[in-house]
Design a protein around this motif. Structure first.
Motif, PDB file in Angstrom:
ATOM      1  N   UNK A  30      79.601 -16.438 -12.638  1.00  0.00           N
ATOM      2  CA  UNK A  30      78.195 -16.841 -12.477  1.00  0.00           C
ATOM      3  C   UNK A  30      77.745 -16.734 -11.024  1.00  0.00           C
ATOM      4  N   UNK A  31      78.605 -17.230 -10.119  1.00  0.00           N
ATOM      5  CA  UNK A  31      78.285 -17.189  -8.688  1.00  0.00           C
ATOM      6  C   UNK A  31      78.220 -15.738  -8.208  1.00  0.00           C
ATOM      7  N   UNK A  32      79.145 -14.908  -8.693  1.00  0.00           N
ATOM      8  CA  UNK A  32      79.195 -13.510  -8.241  1.00  0.00           C
ATOM      9  C   UNK A  32      77.981 -12.715  -8.727  1.00  0.00           C
ATOM     10  N   UNK A  33      77.558 -12.922  -9.961  1.00  0.00           N
ATOM     11  CA  UNK A  33      76.387 -12.162 -10.450  1.00  0.00           C
ATOM     12  C   UNK A  33      75.111 -12.676  -9.780  1.00  0.00           C
ATOM     13  N   UNK A  34      75.069 -13.972  -9.463  1.00  0.00           N
ATOM     14  CA  UNK A  34      73.902 -14.519  -8.750  1.00  0.00           C
ATOM     15  C   UNK A  34      73.819 -13.869  -7.370  1.00  0.00           C
ATOM     16  N   UNK A  35      74.966 -13.784  -6.703  1.00  0.00           N
ATOM     17  CA  UNK A  35      75.012 -13.198  -5.364  1.00  0.00           C
ATOM     18  C   UNK A  35      74.596 -11.722  -5.395  1.00  0.00           C
ATOM     19  N   UNK A  36      74.946 -11.032  -6.486  1.00  0.00           N
ATOM     20  CA  UNK A  36      74.601  -9.617  -6.632  1.00  0.00           C
ATOM     21  C   UNK A  36      73.176  -9.427  -7.156  1.00  0.00           C
ATOM     22  N   UNK A  37      72.453 -10.525  -7.375  1.00  0.00           N
ATOM     23  CA  UNK A  37      71.077 -10.436  -7.893  1.00  0.00           C
ATOM     24  C   UNK A  37      71.028  -9.952  -9.333  1.00  0.00           C
ATOM     25  N   UNK A  38      72.096 -10.224 -10.109  1.00  0.00           N
ATOM     26  CA  UNK A  38      72.188  -9.708 -11.487  1.00  0.00           C
ATOM     27  C   UNK A  38      72.230 -10.795 -12.555  1.00  0.00           C
ATOM     28  N   UNK A  39      71.839 -12.019 -12.198  1.00  0.00           N
ATOM     29  CA  UNK A  39      71.970 -13.115 -13.174  1.00  0.00           C
ATOM     30  C   UNK A  39      71.254 -12.830 -14.488  1.00  0.00           C
ATOM     31  N   UNK A  40      70.088 -12.202 -14.406  1.00  0.00           N
ATOM     32  CA  UNK A  40      69.291 -11.895 -15.600  1.00  0.00           C
ATOM     33  C   UNK A  40      70.034 -10.973 -16.570  1.00  0.00           C
ATOM     34  N   UNK A  41      71.009 -10.243 -16.061  1.00  0.00           N
ATOM     35  CA  UNK A  41      71.682  -9.213 -16.846  1.00  0.00           C
ATOM     36  C   UNK A  41      72.911  -9.714 -17.592  1.00  0.00           C
ATOM     37  N   UNK A  42      73.361 -10.909 -17.268  1.00  0.00           N
ATOM     38  CA  UNK A  42      74.637 -11.374 -17.810  1.00  0.00           C
ATOM     39  C   UNK A  42      74.510 -12.676 -18.595  1.00  0.00           C
ATOM     40  N   UNK A  43      75.196 -12.734 -19.734  1.00  0.00           N
ATOM     41  CA  UNK A  43      75.400 -13.992 -20.460  1.00  0.00           C
ATOM     42  C   UNK A  43      76.890 -14.296 -20.308  1.00  0.00           C
ATOM     43  N   UNK A  44      77.220 -15.452 -19.734  1.00  0.00           N
ATOM     44  CA  UNK A  44      78.600 -15.754 -19.355  1.00  0.00           C
ATOM     45  C   UNK A  44      79.020 -17.090 -19.973  1.00  0.00           C
ATOM     46  N   UNK A  45      80.167 -17.084 -20.644  1.00  0.00           N
ATOM     47  CA  UNK A  45      80.648 -18.320 -21.263  1.00  0.00           C
ATOM     48  C   UNK A  45      82.182 -18.279 -21.250  1.00  0.00           C
ATOM     49  N   UNK A  46      82.810 -19.367 -21.685  1.00  0.00           N
ATOM     50  CA  UNK A  46      84.264 -19.386 -21.797  1.00  0.00           C
ATOM     51  C   UNK A  46      84.679 -20.236 -22.991  1.00  0.00           C
ATOM     52  N   UNK A  47      85.905 -19.998 -23.459  1.00  0.00           N
ATOM     53  CA  UNK A  47      86.436 -20.718 -24.619  1.00  0.00           C
ATOM     54  C   UNK A  47      87.953 -20.660 -24.568  1.00  0.00           C
ATOM     55  N   UNK A  48      88.589 -21.545 -25.343  1.00  0.00           N
ATOM     56  CA  UNK A  48      90.044 -21.552 -25.431  1.00  0.00           C
ATOM     57  C   UNK A  48      90.501 -21.132 -26.814  1.00  0.00           C
ATOM     58  N   UNK A  49      91.748 -20.633 -26.907  1.00  0.00           N
ATOM     59  CA  UNK A  49      92.280 -20.362 -28.237  1.00  0.00           C
ATOM     60  C   UNK A  49      92.784 -21.672 -28.855  1.00  0.00           C
ATOM     61  N   UNK A  50      93.131 -22.663 -28.020  1.00  0.00           N
ATOM     62  CA  UNK A  50      93.567 -23.978 -28.505  1.00  0.00           C
ATOM     63  C   UNK A  50      92.426 -24.983 -28.529  1.00  0.00           C
ATOM     64  N   UNK A  51      92.667 -26.111 -29.196  1.00  0.00           N
ATOM     65  CA  UNK A  51      91.577 -27.097 -29.363  1.00  0.00           C
ATOM     66  C   UNK A  51      91.894 -28.469 -28.766  1.00  0.00           C
ATOM     67  N   UNK A  52      92.952 -28.552 -27.941  1.00  0.00           N
ATOM     68  CA  UNK A  52      93.413 -29.866 -27.455  1.00  0.00           C
ATOM     69  C   UNK A  52      92.400 -30.591 -26.575  1.00  0.00           C
TER      70      UNK A  52
END
Ligand code: 4NP
Length: 167
Positions: free
Chosen positions: A36-58
């Motif tokens: 998120x920080x890197x795309x903001x710095x590159x002026x590309x925030x509008x172009x990216x949807x960024x998320x994260x997830x785990x394979x586990x549920x703990x």
């Protein structure tokens, strides 16, 4: 990533990327915050949807691990993601599913509902600079502070590589 996929994503209005690790409290939420920080710095925030997830549920619902939050904060990243487990739907909703190590890759291949989903699975190490000291992003959870620093170093390098590959 195939050349065909790279070309399609380079021409896309939006690129949707999901970072995945085992617990979704150390590596993948850090990857999300750093990206998120890197795309903001590159002026590309509008172009990216960024998320994260785990394979586990703990750790579902939790903030990232306190140690990762502290190490990230020292480099200017505020990690506020709430842990969630990957779903079948994520394989349709995202263009790229980025795993951190071989264990993540095996889990993702098992969870992917079809060939099109499996084609979206790539590794963070695919975007490391030449000469990177390792060939995956090792799990820092059971180790000391140096593992968290290494993970952040690798994620900063790989996010820059990922943005460059798709720009
Ligand atoms: P992560 O690290 O996959 O980078 O979030 C881990 C966090 C928690 C666990 C394993 C790895 N755990 O077993 O709870």
């Amino acid at each position: 990533m195939t050349t065909r996929m790279t070309e399609r994503l380079r021409g896309a209005d939006k690129i949707r990327v999901l970072f995945v690790c085992l617990g979704n409290i150390c590596r993948s939420p850090a990857a999300e915050g750093i990206m998120r920080a890197a795309v903001a710095k590159a002026g590309q925030s509008h172009r990216w949807v960024i998320d994260s997830a785990g394979t586990g549920d703990w750790h579902v619902g939790e903030l990232p691990d306190e140690r990762m939050r502290a190490h990230a904060r020292r480099r200017g990243y505020d990690l506020t993601h709430r842990c969630r487990q990957i779903t079948r739907r994520d394989f349709a909703d995202f263009d790229l599913i980025v795993g951190m190590d071989d264990n993540n890759r095996r889990n993702l291949m098992r969870l992917a509902p079809d060939d099109a989903s499996r084609d979206k699975i790539v590794m963070m190490a695919d975007f490391f600079s030449p000469g990177a000291p390792v060939d995956n992003v090792p799990d820092p959870y059971y180790g000391g502070p140096e593992g968290f620093e290494l993970a952040i170093d690798l994620l900063e390098d790989a996010t820059a590589g990922l943005i460059a590959a798709l720009t």
